[in-house]
Design an enzyme around this catalytic site. Structure first.
Site, PDB file in Angstrom:
ATOM      1  N   ARG A  37     -10.056 -11.802   2.345  1.00 15.31           N
ATOM      2  CA  ARG A  37     -10.918 -12.867   1.798  1.00 15.31           C
ATOM      3  C   ARG A  37     -10.204 -14.219   1.848  1.00 15.31           C
ATOM      4  O   ARG A  37     -10.844 -15.259   1.971  1.00 15.31           O
ATOM      5  CB  ARG A  37     -11.372 -12.478   0.381  1.00 15.31           C
ATOM      6  CG  ARG A  37     -10.269 -12.355  -0.620  1.00 15.31           C
ATOM      7  CD  ARG A  37     -10.667 -11.553  -1.860  1.00 15.31           C
ATOM      8  NE  ARG A  37     -10.739 -10.107  -1.601  1.00 15.31           N
ATOM      9  CZ  ARG A  37     -11.076  -9.193  -2.493  1.00 15.31           C
ATOM     10  NH1 ARG A  37     -11.395  -9.552  -3.734  1.00 15.31           N
ATOM     11  NH2 ARG A  37     -11.107  -7.913  -2.181  1.00 15.31           N
TER      12      ARG A  37
ATOM     13  N   LYS B 267       0.838  -1.197   0.000  1.00 17.11           N
ATOM     14  CA  LYS B 267       0.000   0.000   0.000  1.00 17.11           C
ATOM     15  C   LYS B 267       0.875   1.249   0.000  1.00 17.11           C
ATOM     16  O   LYS B 267       2.019   1.202   0.454  1.00 17.11           O
ATOM     17  CB  LYS B 267      -0.852   0.027   1.279  1.00 17.11           C
ATOM     18  CG  LYS B 267      -1.968  -0.997   1.333  1.00 17.11           C
ATOM     19  CD  LYS B 267      -2.747  -0.888   2.634  1.00 17.11           C
ATOM     20  CE  LYS B 267      -3.852  -1.920   2.720  1.00 17.11           C
ATOM     21  NZ  LYS B 267      -4.919  -1.734   1.725  1.00 17.11           N
TER      22      LYS B 267
HETATM   23  N1  BES Z   1      -8.090  -3.965   4.611  1.00 16.42           N
HETATM   24  C1  BES Z   1      -8.246  -3.584   3.250  1.00 16.42           C
HETATM   25  C2  BES Z   1      -9.565  -2.872   3.016  1.00 16.42           C
HETATM   26  C3  BES Z   1      -9.602  -1.414   3.364  1.00 16.42           C
HETATM   27  C4  BES Z   1      -8.983  -0.488   2.556  1.00 16.42           C
HETATM   28  C5  BES Z   1     -10.318  -0.995   4.445  1.00 16.42           C
HETATM   29  C6  BES Z   1      -9.064   0.850   2.861  1.00 16.42           C
HETATM   30  C7  BES Z   1     -10.418   0.352   4.764  1.00 16.42           C
HETATM   31  C8  BES Z   1      -9.780   1.273   3.971  1.00 16.42           C
HETATM   32  C9  BES Z   1      -8.205  -4.812   2.352  1.00 16.42           C
HETATM   33  O1  BES Z   1      -7.396  -5.838   2.785  1.00 16.42           O
HETATM   34  C10 BES Z   1      -7.666  -4.348   1.046  1.00 16.42           C
HETATM   35  O2  BES Z   1      -6.541  -3.956   0.995  1.00 16.42           O
HETATM   36  N2  BES Z   1      -8.493  -4.415   0.015  1.00 16.42           N
HETATM   37  C11 BES Z   1      -8.106  -3.980  -1.272  1.00 16.42           C
HETATM   38  C12 BES Z   1      -8.629  -4.963  -2.285  1.00 16.42           C
HETATM   39  C13 BES Z   1      -8.099  -4.745  -3.661  1.00 16.42           C
HETATM   40  C14 BES Z   1      -6.640  -5.112  -3.724  1.00 16.42           C
HETATM   41  C15 BES Z   1      -8.907  -5.599  -4.613  1.00 16.42           C
HETATM   42  C16 BES Z   1      -8.730  -2.605  -1.491  1.00 16.42           C
HETATM   43  O3  BES Z   1      -9.873  -2.401  -1.094  1.00 16.42           O
HETATM   44  O4  BES Z   1      -8.056  -1.735  -2.030  1.00 16.42           O
HETATM   45 MN    MN Z   2      -5.357  -5.601   2.120  1.00 14.23          MN
END
Ligand code: BES
Ligand code: MN
Ligand code: ZN
Length: 501
Positions: free
Chosen positions: A353, A279
Protein backbone atom coordinates in the site's frame (compact mmCIF):
# COMPACT_ATOMS: atom_id res chain seq x y z
CA UNK A 1 4.46 -21.24 -27.58
CA UNK A 2 2.30 -23.93 -29.09
CA UNK A 3 2.38 -23.53 -32.87
CA UNK A 4 -1.26 -23.14 -33.93
CA UNK A 5 -2.61 -23.24 -37.48
CA UNK A 6 -6.08 -23.32 -38.99
CA UNK A 7 -7.21 -25.58 -41.80
CA UNK A 8 -10.36 -26.90 -43.39
CA UNK A 9 -11.77 -30.05 -41.74
CA UNK A 10 -10.27 -33.28 -43.08
CA UNK A 11 -9.51 -36.64 -41.50
CA UNK A 12 -5.77 -36.62 -40.63
CA UNK A 13 -3.72 -39.66 -41.71
CA UNK A 14 -1.59 -39.72 -38.57
CA UNK A 15 -1.14 -38.14 -35.17
CA UNK A 16 -3.79 -37.35 -32.59
CA UNK A 17 -7.28 -36.13 -33.31
CA UNK A 18 -9.65 -34.32 -30.97
CA UNK A 19 -13.36 -34.45 -31.74
CA UNK A 20 -15.77 -32.01 -30.11
CA UNK A 21 -19.08 -33.51 -29.05
CA UNK A 22 -22.10 -31.36 -28.25
CA UNK A 23 -25.16 -32.49 -26.33
CA UNK A 24 -28.09 -33.55 -28.47
CA UNK A 25 -26.19 -33.40 -31.75
CA UNK A 26 -25.33 -35.91 -34.44
CA UNK A 27 -21.57 -36.51 -35.00
CA UNK A 28 -19.99 -34.07 -37.46
CA UNK A 29 -18.42 -35.18 -40.78
CA UNK A 30 -14.96 -35.69 -39.28
CA UNK A 31 -16.28 -37.81 -36.45
CA UNK A 32 -18.25 -39.89 -38.95
CA UNK A 33 -15.13 -40.29 -41.11
CA UNK A 34 -12.98 -41.19 -38.09
CA UNK A 35 -15.57 -43.71 -37.00
CA UNK A 36 -15.76 -45.46 -40.34
CA UNK A 37 -11.95 -45.38 -40.84
CA UNK A 38 -11.51 -47.14 -37.48
CA UNK A 39 -14.15 -49.78 -38.06
CA UNK A 40 -16.67 -48.08 -35.78
CA UNK A 41 -14.27 -47.75 -32.82
CA UNK A 42 -15.39 -44.23 -31.91
CA UNK A 43 -19.09 -45.04 -31.67
CA UNK A 44 -18.32 -48.33 -29.90
CA UNK A 45 -16.15 -46.77 -27.20
CA UNK A 46 -18.51 -43.85 -26.61
CA UNK A 47 -21.34 -46.31 -26.20
CA UNK A 48 -19.39 -48.68 -23.95
CA UNK A 49 -18.28 -45.84 -21.66
CA UNK A 50 -21.75 -44.26 -21.68
CA UNK A 51 -20.07 -41.01 -22.70
CA UNK A 52 -22.13 -37.86 -22.05
CA UNK A 53 -20.78 -34.80 -23.88
CA UNK A 54 -21.04 -32.45 -20.92
CA UNK A 55 -18.51 -29.61 -20.92
CA UNK A 56 -15.14 -30.81 -19.67
CA UNK A 57 -15.83 -34.56 -20.09
CA UNK A 58 -13.34 -36.47 -22.21
CA UNK A 59 -13.03 -39.95 -23.64
CA UNK A 60 -9.71 -41.17 -25.03
CA UNK A 61 -9.36 -43.97 -27.56
CA UNK A 62 -5.74 -45.09 -27.81
CA UNK A 63 -4.33 -46.54 -31.06
CA UNK A 64 -7.74 -46.60 -32.75
CA UNK A 65 -6.31 -47.63 -36.15
CA UNK A 66 -6.38 -45.65 -39.42
CA UNK A 67 -2.85 -44.47 -38.60
CA UNK A 68 -4.01 -42.32 -35.69
CA UNK A 69 -2.19 -42.41 -32.36
CA UNK A 70 -5.28 -41.46 -30.39
CA UNK A 71 -8.72 -39.98 -30.71
CA UNK A 72 -9.94 -37.81 -27.86
CA UNK A 73 -13.60 -36.87 -27.68
CA UNK A 74 -14.12 -33.64 -25.71
CA UNK A 75 -17.60 -32.72 -24.51
CA UNK A 76 -18.66 -29.12 -25.00
CA UNK A 77 -22.16 -29.20 -23.51
CA UNK A 78 -24.94 -27.51 -25.45
CA UNK A 79 -23.61 -25.79 -28.54
CA UNK A 80 -25.99 -22.85 -28.06
CA UNK A 81 -24.38 -22.17 -24.65
CA UNK A 82 -20.84 -21.92 -26.04
CA UNK A 83 -19.02 -18.67 -25.26
CA UNK A 84 -15.40 -17.64 -25.82
CA UNK A 85 -14.78 -18.69 -22.23
CA UNK A 86 -16.22 -22.20 -22.61
CA UNK A 87 -14.60 -22.60 -26.04
CA UNK A 88 -11.25 -21.72 -24.45
CA UNK A 89 -11.92 -24.32 -21.77
CA UNK A 90 -12.56 -26.94 -24.47
CA UNK A 91 -9.22 -25.96 -26.03
CA UNK A 92 -7.50 -26.27 -22.66
CA UNK A 93 -9.04 -29.68 -22.06
CA UNK A 94 -8.02 -30.84 -25.55
CA UNK A 95 -4.44 -29.62 -25.13
CA UNK A 96 -4.12 -31.33 -21.75
CA UNK A 97 -5.26 -34.60 -23.33
CA UNK A 98 -2.62 -34.25 -26.07
CA UNK A 99 0.41 -33.50 -23.86
CA UNK A 100 2.08 -36.82 -24.75
CA UNK A 101 1.69 -36.23 -28.51
CA UNK A 102 4.05 -34.07 -30.59
CA UNK A 103 1.23 -32.84 -32.81
CA UNK A 104 -2.53 -32.88 -32.82
CA UNK A 105 -5.61 -31.62 -34.58
CA UNK A 106 -8.91 -30.41 -33.17
CA UNK A 107 -11.96 -30.79 -35.36
CA UNK A 108 -13.77 -27.54 -34.61
CA UNK A 109 -16.35 -27.44 -37.40
CA UNK A 110 -19.59 -25.60 -36.65
CA UNK A 111 -17.73 -23.08 -34.46
CA UNK A 112 -17.71 -19.39 -35.38
CA UNK A 113 -14.24 -18.01 -36.22
CA UNK A 114 -14.33 -16.17 -32.88
CA UNK A 115 -14.97 -19.39 -30.96
CA UNK A 116 -12.37 -21.35 -32.93
CA UNK A 117 -9.80 -18.67 -32.03
CA UNK A 118 -10.89 -18.78 -28.39
CA UNK A 119 -10.39 -22.54 -28.44
CA UNK A 120 -6.88 -22.04 -29.79
CA UNK A 121 -6.20 -19.50 -27.03
CA UNK A 122 -7.30 -21.99 -24.38
CA UNK A 123 -4.89 -24.58 -25.77
CA UNK A 124 -2.02 -22.08 -25.87
CA UNK A 125 -2.71 -20.95 -22.30
CA UNK A 126 -2.95 -24.48 -20.94
CA UNK A 127 0.33 -25.65 -22.48
CA UNK A 128 2.37 -22.87 -20.82
CA UNK A 129 5.39 -24.14 -18.94
CA UNK A 130 8.27 -22.27 -17.28
CA UNK A 131 11.35 -24.41 -17.90
CA UNK A 132 14.13 -21.88 -18.11
CA UNK A 133 15.99 -23.34 -15.16
CA UNK A 134 15.57 -27.07 -15.86
CA UNK A 135 18.80 -28.42 -17.28
CA UNK A 136 18.67 -32.14 -16.55
CA UNK A 137 15.09 -33.10 -17.39
CA UNK A 138 14.91 -35.95 -19.90
CA UNK A 139 13.15 -35.23 -23.17
CA UNK A 140 10.72 -38.09 -22.61
CA UNK A 141 9.57 -36.57 -19.31
CA UNK A 142 8.71 -33.26 -20.94
CA UNK A 143 5.27 -32.46 -22.36
CA UNK A 144 5.59 -32.90 -26.13
CA UNK A 145 2.72 -31.05 -27.77
CA UNK A 146 4.33 -28.51 -30.12
CA UNK A 147 1.86 -28.14 -33.00
CA UNK A 148 -1.90 -27.95 -33.06
CA UNK A 149 -4.07 -27.72 -36.16
CA UNK A 150 -7.56 -26.35 -35.62
CA UNK A 151 -10.02 -27.45 -38.28
CA UNK A 152 -12.51 -24.66 -38.88
CA UNK A 153 -15.22 -24.06 -41.47
CA UNK A 154 -13.62 -20.72 -42.34
CA UNK A 155 -9.93 -21.11 -41.52
CA UNK A 156 -8.95 -17.69 -42.85
CA UNK A 157 -11.47 -15.90 -40.63
CA UNK A 158 -10.50 -18.04 -37.64
CA UNK A 159 -6.86 -17.25 -38.24
CA UNK A 160 -7.61 -13.56 -38.30
CA UNK A 161 -9.53 -13.76 -35.01
CA UNK A 162 -6.60 -15.71 -33.58
CA UNK A 163 -4.25 -12.86 -34.49
CA UNK A 164 -6.05 -10.71 -31.91
CA UNK A 165 -6.42 -13.40 -29.26
CA UNK A 166 -2.85 -14.46 -29.67
CA UNK A 167 -1.64 -11.06 -28.49
CA UNK A 168 -3.60 -11.50 -25.27
CA UNK A 169 -2.26 -15.02 -24.80
CA UNK A 170 1.25 -13.67 -25.26
CA UNK A 171 0.58 -10.95 -22.70
CA UNK A 172 -0.56 -13.62 -20.23
CA UNK A 173 2.47 -15.79 -20.99
CA UNK A 174 4.76 -12.82 -20.42
CA UNK A 175 3.10 -12.13 -17.06
CA UNK A 176 3.53 -15.79 -16.08
CA UNK A 177 7.21 -15.72 -17.05
CA UNK A 178 7.80 -12.63 -14.93
CA UNK A 179 6.03 -14.04 -11.88
CA UNK A 180 7.84 -17.39 -12.23
CA UNK A 181 11.32 -15.84 -12.38
CA UNK A 182 13.23 -16.28 -9.13
CA UNK A 183 13.76 -13.16 -7.03
CA UNK A 184 17.55 -13.17 -7.37
CA UNK A 185 17.09 -12.76 -11.12
CA UNK A 186 14.05 -10.52 -11.25
CA UNK A 187 15.17 -7.48 -9.25
CA UNK A 188 13.41 -4.14 -9.74
CA UNK A 189 16.09 -3.06 -12.23
CA UNK A 190 15.77 -6.30 -14.20
CA UNK A 191 11.97 -6.07 -14.26
CA UNK A 192 12.27 -2.51 -15.58
CA UNK A 193 14.60 -3.81 -18.32
CA UNK A 194 12.01 -6.44 -19.28
CA UNK A 195 9.50 -3.59 -19.66
CA UNK A 196 11.91 -1.74 -21.93
CA UNK A 197 12.04 -4.89 -24.01
CA UNK A 198 8.41 -4.19 -25.00
CA UNK A 199 9.26 -1.05 -26.95
CA UNK A 200 9.32 -2.92 -30.30
CA UNK A 201 5.57 -3.53 -29.81
CA UNK A 202 5.04 0.24 -30.03
CA UNK A 203 4.88 0.94 -26.31
CA UNK A 204 6.66 4.00 -25.00
CA UNK A 205 8.54 3.02 -21.86
CA UNK A 206 9.90 5.42 -19.25
CA UNK A 207 11.93 4.28 -16.23
CA UNK A 208 12.46 6.33 -13.06
CA UNK A 209 15.20 5.44 -10.57
CA UNK A 210 15.80 6.44 -6.94
CA UNK A 211 17.19 9.87 -7.82
CA UNK A 212 14.15 10.89 -9.86
CA UNK A 213 11.79 9.48 -7.25
CA UNK A 214 13.64 11.27 -4.45
CA UNK A 215 13.30 14.52 -6.35
CA UNK A 216 9.57 13.91 -6.80
CA UNK A 217 9.15 13.11 -3.09
CA UNK A 218 8.12 9.45 -3.21
CA UNK A 219 8.72 9.03 0.53
CA UNK A 220 6.46 6.02 0.93
CA UNK A 221 7.84 3.94 -1.95
CA UNK A 222 11.43 4.87 -1.08
CA UNK A 223 10.88 3.99 2.57
CA UNK A 224 10.07 0.42 1.53
CA UNK A 225 13.04 0.28 -0.83
CA UNK A 226 15.63 1.64 1.58
CA UNK A 227 16.41 -1.70 3.20
CA UNK A 228 17.40 -3.37 -0.04
CA UNK A 229 20.68 -3.38 -1.96
CA UNK A 230 18.58 -3.57 -5.13
CA UNK A 231 17.47 -0.10 -6.21
CA UNK A 232 13.77 0.62 -6.82
CA UNK A 233 12.26 1.63 -10.13
CA UNK A 234 9.00 3.03 -11.39
CA UNK A 235 8.10 2.16 -14.96
CA UNK A 236 5.55 4.03 -17.06
CA UNK A 237 4.31 2.32 -20.21
CA UNK A 238 2.22 4.27 -22.72
CA UNK A 239 0.07 2.78 -25.41
CA UNK A 240 -1.47 5.42 -27.70
CA UNK A 241 -3.78 3.37 -29.88
CA UNK A 242 -6.60 5.93 -30.11
CA UNK A 243 -4.85 9.28 -30.42
CA UNK A 244 -2.27 7.78 -32.74
CA UNK A 245 1.03 8.30 -30.98
CA UNK A 246 3.72 7.90 -33.56
CA UNK A 247 1.84 5.46 -35.77
CA UNK A 248 -1.08 7.52 -37.05
CA UNK A 249 -1.83 11.18 -37.41
CA UNK A 250 -4.83 13.25 -38.40
CA UNK A 251 -3.65 13.70 -41.98
CA UNK A 252 -2.35 17.21 -41.38
CA UNK A 253 0.92 15.99 -40.01
CA UNK A 254 -0.31 16.55 -36.48
CA UNK A 255 -1.19 13.94 -33.94
CA UNK A 256 -4.82 13.54 -33.05
CA UNK A 257 -5.46 15.14 -29.67
CA UNK A 258 -4.65 12.60 -26.99
CA UNK A 259 -7.75 11.50 -25.10
CA UNK A 260 -7.55 11.04 -21.36
CA UNK A 261 -6.04 7.60 -20.97
CA UNK A 262 -7.15 4.61 -18.99
CA UNK A 263 -4.63 3.94 -16.23
CA UNK A 264 -3.45 0.66 -14.76
CA UNK A 265 -1.22 0.53 -11.69
CA UNK A 266 0.58 -2.58 -10.43
CA UNK A 267 2.26 -3.57 -7.18
CA UNK A 268 5.73 -4.81 -8.05
CA UNK A 269 7.41 -6.04 -4.87
CA UNK A 270 9.99 -8.37 -6.40
CA UNK A 271 10.44 -10.04 -3.03
CA UNK A 272 8.57 -9.45 0.20
CA UNK A 273 10.42 -10.62 3.31
CA UNK A 274 8.18 -8.39 5.40
CA UNK A 275 11.16 -6.14 6.17
CA UNK A 276 11.91 -5.58 9.88
CA UNK A 277 8.41 -6.94 10.62
CA UNK A 278 9.80 -10.11 9.06
CA UNK A 279 7.63 -12.97 7.85
CA UNK A 280 8.00 -16.55 9.16
CA UNK A 281 10.43 -18.76 7.17
CA UNK A 282 7.72 -21.26 6.24
CA UNK A 283 6.51 -20.46 2.73
CA UNK A 284 8.44 -17.20 2.46
CA UNK A 285 9.74 -18.31 -0.95
CA UNK A 286 6.22 -17.79 -2.29
CA UNK A 287 6.73 -14.06 -1.85
CA UNK A 288 8.58 -13.84 -5.16
CA UNK A 289 5.05 -13.59 -6.56
CA UNK A 290 4.50 -10.24 -4.84
CA UNK A 291 5.03 -8.49 -8.17
CA UNK A 292 2.12 -10.32 -9.82
CA UNK A 293 0.06 -7.11 -9.96
CA UNK A 294 2.85 -5.40 -11.86
CA UNK A 295 3.21 -8.46 -14.10
CA UNK A 296 -0.52 -8.31 -14.90
CA UNK A 297 -0.23 -4.64 -15.85
CA UNK A 298 2.85 -5.32 -17.99
CA UNK A 299 1.17 -8.31 -19.65
CA UNK A 300 -1.93 -6.22 -20.29
CA UNK A 301 0.05 -3.40 -21.89
CA UNK A 302 1.83 -5.96 -24.09
CA UNK A 303 -1.56 -7.40 -25.07
CA UNK A 304 -3.05 -3.99 -25.92
CA UNK A 305 -0.03 -3.07 -28.02
CA UNK A 306 0.20 -6.53 -29.57
CA UNK A 307 -3.38 -6.38 -30.82
CA UNK A 308 -3.19 -2.66 -31.70
CA UNK A 309 -6.08 -1.82 -29.37
CA UNK A 310 -7.88 1.42 -30.29
CA UNK A 311 -7.43 2.97 -26.88
CA UNK A 312 -5.02 5.23 -25.02
CA UNK A 313 -3.73 3.56 -21.88
CA UNK A 314 -0.91 3.98 -19.41
CA UNK A 315 0.50 1.26 -17.22
CA UNK A 316 2.53 2.21 -14.14
CA UNK A 317 4.37 -0.22 -11.92
CA UNK A 318 6.16 0.49 -8.65
CA UNK A 319 9.11 -1.89 -8.31
CA UNK A 320 10.84 -2.45 -4.98
CA UNK A 321 12.29 -5.21 -2.84
CA UNK A 322 11.18 -5.33 0.81
CA UNK A 323 14.21 -6.40 2.89
CA UNK A 324 15.34 -6.15 6.52
CA UNK A 325 18.75 -4.57 6.97
CA UNK A 326 20.64 -1.85 8.78
CA UNK A 327 19.15 0.67 6.43
CA UNK A 328 15.62 -0.72 6.45
CA UNK A 329 12.68 1.34 7.67
CA UNK A 330 11.50 0.65 11.19
CA UNK A 331 8.07 0.14 12.68
CA UNK A 332 7.28 3.58 14.05
CA UNK A 333 8.86 5.52 11.19
CA UNK A 334 6.78 8.30 9.67
CA UNK A 335 7.09 8.83 5.92
CA UNK A 336 5.83 11.63 3.73
CA UNK A 337 4.05 10.41 0.61
CA UNK A 338 4.16 12.10 -2.80
CA UNK A 339 0.61 13.35 -2.11
CA UNK A 340 1.90 15.24 0.94
CA UNK A 341 0.00 13.05 3.41
CA UNK A 342 2.08 11.44 6.13
CA UNK A 343 1.97 7.77 7.16
CA UNK A 344 3.04 6.12 10.38
CA UNK A 345 4.56 2.77 9.41
CA UNK A 346 3.32 0.42 12.11
CA UNK A 347 4.20 -2.76 10.23
CA UNK A 348 6.87 -2.86 7.52
CA UNK A 349 5.15 -5.91 6.01
CA UNK A 350 2.22 -3.74 4.89
CA UNK A 351 4.51 -2.38 2.17
CA UNK A 352 2.38 -2.80 -0.95
CA UNK A 353 0.00 0.00 0.00
CA UNK A 354 2.98 2.31 0.63
CA UNK A 355 4.34 1.64 -2.85
CA UNK A 356 0.93 2.05 -4.48
CA UNK A 357 0.19 5.28 -2.58
CA UNK A 358 2.93 7.15 -4.41
CA UNK A 359 2.36 5.54 -7.80
CA UNK A 360 -1.41 6.14 -7.66
CA UNK A 361 -0.96 9.82 -6.81
CA UNK A 362 1.67 10.30 -9.49
CA UNK A 363 -0.56 8.60 -12.05
CA UNK A 364 -3.39 11.06 -11.39
CA UNK A 365 -1.15 14.15 -11.29
CA UNK A 366 0.61 13.23 -14.48
CA UNK A 367 -2.11 11.72 -16.67
CA UNK A 368 -5.50 12.90 -15.41
CA UNK A 369 -6.83 9.45 -16.38
CA UNK A 370 -10.46 8.55 -17.15
CA UNK A 371 -10.24 5.88 -14.53
CA UNK A 372 -7.60 3.98 -12.59
CA UNK A 373 -7.44 0.29 -11.87
CA UNK A 374 -4.76 -1.03 -9.55
CA UNK A 375 -3.79 -4.67 -9.27
CA UNK A 376 -1.92 -6.03 -6.25
CA UNK A 377 -1.16 -9.11 -4.18
CA UNK A 378 -2.03 -6.87 -1.28
CA UNK A 379 -3.27 -8.87 1.69
CA UNK A 380 -3.27 -12.32 3.22
CA UNK A 381 -6.69 -11.32 4.53
CA UNK A 382 -8.05 -11.49 0.98
CA UNK A 383 -6.89 -15.10 0.72
CA UNK A 384 -8.77 -15.81 3.94
CA UNK A 385 -11.89 -14.06 2.60
CA UNK A 386 -12.24 -15.57 -0.86
CA UNK A 387 -9.62 -18.31 -1.21
CA UNK A 388 -8.30 -18.99 -4.68
CA UNK A 389 -11.38 -18.82 -6.91
CA UNK A 390 -12.44 -15.18 -6.93
CA UNK A 391 -10.28 -12.12 -6.53
CA UNK A 392 -11.76 -9.42 -4.34
CA UNK A 393 -12.18 -5.93 -5.66
CA UNK A 394 -13.16 -2.52 -4.39
CA UNK A 395 -14.45 0.48 -6.32
CA UNK A 396 -15.74 3.99 -5.77
CA UNK A 397 -17.72 3.77 -9.04
CA UNK A 398 -20.67 1.44 -9.58
CA UNK A 399 -20.47 1.46 -13.37
CA UNK A 400 -16.80 0.52 -13.37
CA UNK A 401 -17.50 -2.13 -10.76
CA UNK A 402 -20.30 -3.64 -12.83
CA UNK A 403 -18.09 -3.68 -15.95
CA UNK A 404 -15.25 -5.35 -14.10
CA UNK A 405 -17.54 -7.96 -12.65
CA UNK A 406 -18.95 -8.76 -16.10
CA UNK A 407 -15.45 -9.00 -17.61
CA UNK A 408 -14.58 -11.46 -14.86
CA UNK A 409 -17.52 -13.69 -15.69
CA UNK A 410 -16.75 -13.50 -19.42
CA UNK A 411 -13.11 -14.53 -19.05
CA UNK A 412 -13.24 -16.81 -16.03
CA UNK A 413 -10.97 -14.45 -14.06
CA UNK A 414 -13.75 -13.95 -11.56
CA UNK A 415 -14.20 -10.99 -9.24
CA UNK A 416 -16.24 -10.39 -6.12
CA UNK A 417 -16.91 -6.85 -4.92
CA UNK A 418 -16.06 -5.93 -1.34
CA UNK A 419 -17.23 -2.85 0.57
CA UNK A 420 -15.59 0.51 1.20
CA UNK A 421 -17.01 2.64 4.05
CA UNK A 422 -16.19 5.55 6.29
CA UNK A 423 -16.35 3.30 9.34
CA UNK A 424 -13.48 1.18 7.97
CA UNK A 425 -11.53 4.26 7.01
CA UNK A 426 -11.55 5.41 10.65
CA UNK A 427 -9.57 2.33 11.61
CA UNK A 428 -6.39 3.65 9.98
CA UNK A 429 -6.27 6.90 11.98
CA UNK A 430 -2.86 7.51 13.54
CA UNK A 431 -2.03 9.34 16.76
CA UNK A 432 0.94 11.13 15.24
CA UNK A 433 0.51 11.17 11.44
CA UNK A 434 -2.31 11.51 8.90
CA UNK A 435 -2.80 7.74 8.89
CA UNK A 436 -1.11 4.48 9.83
CA UNK A 437 -0.36 1.69 7.38
CA UNK A 438 -2.23 -1.08 9.21
CA UNK A 439 -5.33 -1.40 11.36
CA UNK A 440 -6.06 -4.50 13.44
CA UNK A 441 -6.68 -7.99 12.09
CA UNK A 442 -10.39 -7.52 11.35
CA UNK A 443 -11.26 -6.63 7.74
CA UNK A 444 -7.60 -6.57 6.73
CA UNK A 445 -8.27 -6.51 2.98
CA UNK A 446 -10.79 -3.69 3.40
CA UNK A 447 -8.62 -1.46 5.57
CA UNK A 448 -5.83 -1.90 2.99
CA UNK A 449 -8.25 -0.73 0.28
CA UNK A 450 -9.30 2.22 2.46
CA UNK A 451 -5.65 3.17 2.73
CA UNK A 452 -5.33 3.16 -1.07
CA UNK A 453 -8.50 5.21 -1.44
CA UNK A 454 -6.85 8.02 0.50
CA UNK A 455 -4.55 8.34 -2.50
CA UNK A 456 -7.36 8.44 -5.04
CA UNK A 457 -8.23 12.00 -5.89
CA UNK A 458 -11.91 11.65 -6.83
CA UNK A 459 -11.28 9.62 -10.01
CA UNK A 460 -13.26 6.49 -10.86
CA UNK A 461 -11.04 3.81 -9.37
CA UNK A 462 -10.97 0.10 -8.69
CA UNK A 463 -8.53 -1.95 -6.65
CA UNK A 464 -8.09 -5.66 -7.42
CA UNK A 465 -6.56 -7.68 -4.58
CA UNK A 466 -5.19 -10.76 -6.37
CA UNK A 467 -3.34 -12.26 -3.38
CA UNK A 468 -5.41 -15.46 -3.64
CA UNK A 469 -5.58 -15.82 -7.41
CA UNK A 470 -2.12 -14.89 -8.74
CA UNK A 471 -0.66 -18.34 -8.07
CA UNK A 472 -2.32 -21.75 -8.56
CA UNK A 473 -1.26 -24.86 -6.69
CA UNK A 474 -3.08 -27.17 -9.10
CA UNK A 475 -3.90 -27.31 -12.81
CA UNK A 476 -7.24 -26.02 -14.08
CA UNK A 477 -8.64 -26.10 -17.62
CA UNK A 478 -6.82 -23.11 -19.11
CA UNK A 479 -4.34 -22.33 -16.33
CA UNK A 480 -1.63 -24.81 -15.40
CA UNK A 481 -0.34 -24.69 -11.84
CA UNK A 482 2.00 -21.83 -11.04
CA UNK A 483 1.70 -18.20 -12.04
CA UNK A 484 -1.78 -17.50 -13.42
CA UNK A 485 -1.39 -14.05 -15.01
CA UNK A 486 -4.70 -13.21 -13.32
CA UNK A 487 -5.88 -9.83 -14.58
CA UNK A 488 -4.45 -9.86 -18.10
CA UNK A 489 -7.42 -11.48 -19.85
CA UNK A 490 -9.87 -9.76 -17.49
CA UNK A 491 -8.59 -6.24 -18.10
CA UNK A 492 -8.07 -6.81 -21.81
CA UNK A 493 -11.72 -7.81 -22.01
CA UNK A 494 -12.79 -4.74 -20.02
CA UNK A 495 -10.93 -2.49 -22.45
CA UNK A 496 -12.25 -4.28 -25.55
CA UNK A 497 -15.86 -4.18 -24.31
CA UNK A 498 -16.07 -0.59 -23.12
CA UNK A 499 -13.20 1.64 -24.11
CA UNK A 500 -12.40 1.03 -27.77
CA UNK A 501 -13.98 2.54 -30.86
N1 BES B 1 2.34 -9.47 -0.04
C1 BES B 1 1.66 -9.55 1.21
C2 BES B 1 0.26 -10.10 1.04
C3 BES B 1 0.14 -11.59 0.95
C4 BES B 1 0.30 -12.38 2.07
C5 BES B 1 -0.20 -12.17 -0.24
C6 BES B 1 0.14 -13.74 1.98
C7 BES B 1 -0.37 -13.55 -0.34
C8 BES B 1 -0.19 -14.33 0.77
C9 BES B 1 1.56 -8.17 1.84
O1 BES B 1 2.61 -7.32 1.58
C10 BES B 1 1.53 -8.39 3.31
O2 BES B 1 2.49 -8.85 3.84
N2 BES B 1 0.41 -8.06 3.93
C11 BES B 1 0.25 -8.24 5.32
C12 BES B 1 -0.45 -7.04 5.88
C13 BES B 1 -0.48 -7.01 7.37
C14 BES B 1 0.90 -6.74 7.92
C15 BES B 1 -1.45 -5.92 7.80
C16 BES B 1 -0.60 -9.50 5.51
O3 BES B 1 -1.55 -9.70 4.75
O4 BES B 1 -0.29 -10.28 6.40
MN1 MN C 1 4.22 -7.56 2.99
ZN1 ZN D 1 3.68 -7.64 -0.13
Amino acid sequence: MLDISFARPALPKSGALVLLAAEGEEPDAIQAAADSATGGAVARVLEATEFKPKAGKTCTILAPGAGLSRIVVVGIGKRADLTPRTAAEAGGTAAAALQREPAGAVAAARLTPELAAALAAGAALRTYRFDRYRTTEKAEDRPKLARLAVFADDPAAANEAWGTRRAVVEGARLARDLVSEPPNVLTPAELAERCRGLEPLGLKVEVLGPREMTKLGFGALLGVAQGSANEPRMVIMHWLGASGGTAANNGKGKRARAARPLAFVGKGVTFDTGGISIKPAQGMEDMKFDMAGAAAVIGLMAALAGRRARVDAVGLVGLVENMPSGTAQRPGDVVKTYSGQTVEVINTDAEGRLVLADVLWYCQEKFDPRCIIDVATLTGAMVVSLGHDYAGFFSNDDELAQRLHAAGEATGEKLWRMPLAESYDKLIKSDIADMKNVAGRPAGAITAAQFLQRFVNGKPWAHLDIAGTAWATKDSTVVPKGATAFGVRLLDRLVAEHYEG
